[in-house]
Design an enzyme around this catalytic site. Structure first.
Site, PDB file in Angstrom:
ATOM      1  N   GLU A  95       0.827  -1.213   0.000  1.00  8.24           N
ATOM      2  CA  GLU A  95       0.000   0.000   0.000  1.00  8.24           C
ATOM      3  C   GLU A  95       0.857   1.257   0.000  1.00  8.24           C
ATOM      4  O   GLU A  95       0.553   2.223  -0.707  1.00  8.24           O
ATOM      5  CB  GLU A  95      -0.965  -0.010   1.190  1.00  8.24           C
TER       6      GLU A  95
ATOM      7  N   HIS B 227      -9.940   1.171   0.607  1.00  7.20           N
ATOM      8  CA  HIS B 227     -10.337   0.333   1.740  1.00  7.20           C
ATOM      9  C   HIS B 227     -11.839   0.049   1.768  1.00  7.20           C
ATOM     10  O   HIS B 227     -12.330  -0.576   2.701  1.00  7.20           O
ATOM     11  CB  HIS B 227      -9.886   0.973   3.057  1.00  7.20           C
TER      12      HIS B 227
END
Length: 200
Positions: free
Chosen positions: A48, A81
């Site tokens: 990420e 997310h």
């Protein structure tokens, strides 16, 4: 207070016990054999931060400047997310309104956290800081404020929360001074405008 009645935020271990565990090779072997631990502490933070900081920020800074890039990049990070919403809906783990509120909350704090790690990456020019912060954040989770409010020594606990926030804010710029990391940092050199206070 017995061991069973300790509030959930109190750790029955002492400091030295924690050090012993941290240097115990069997502890690390156990962690490295746990796929969830690897995902949360190693793979997710590295991938990420690689995508959203190391790849995306260098593309945003020349167009938007450092300050805007720090606050634009986390929006993509927060949206990334939202897959948790699909999981919750798919497995019917809560009401739709509850899942939506959870998603908004998660988007909010991941966006704030993303801005923080973008700030670190911009100021230091290194990916290690954001990756370590991300891993630490995944390990610690969101602060247990409700537990702190129920703690028998809540005034002391909350005082340390406030002290932590104040020290964080006080040390944020001095500890990320680009001169410590080879000014100008590579990401700041991409800024076509006059470098602002974030890069100097």
């Amino acid at each position: 207070m017995t061991k069973q009645s300790l509030p959930s935020m109190d750790c029955p271990w002492g400091f030295l016990d924690g050090i012993k565990v941290a240097v115990d090779p069997w502890f690390w072997a156990l962690c490295l054999s746990d796929m969830r631990w690897l995902r949360n502490q190693v793979v997710a933070p590295f991938t990420e931060e690689l995508v959203f900081r190391a790849c995306m920020l260098p593309m945003l800074v020349p167009c938007a400047g450092p300050s805007r890039a720090i606050f634009t990049c986390p929006l993509f990070f927060g949206v990334a997310h939202f897959h948790h919403v699909i999981e919750l809906l798919r497995f019917r783990q809560g009401t739709i309104s509850g899942i939506f509120l959870s998603a908004v909350f998660q988007f909010s704090y991941t966006a704030v956290f993303g801005a923080y790690t973008a700030f670190i990456f911009l100021r230091t020019g290194h990916l290690a800081g954001p990756v370590l912060c991300h891993s630490f954040c995944n390990y610690m989770g969101f602060p247990a404020l409700s537990t702190a409010l129920e703690h028998p020594h809540r005034l002391i606990v909350l005082s340390f929360y406030v002290l932590g926030v104040l020290l964080f804010l006080l040390l944020l710029f001095p500890m990320t001074d680009p001169h410590f990391y080879g000014w100008p940092t590579p990401i700041c050199s991409l800024d076509s405008t006059q470098p602002g206070s974030l890069c100097s």
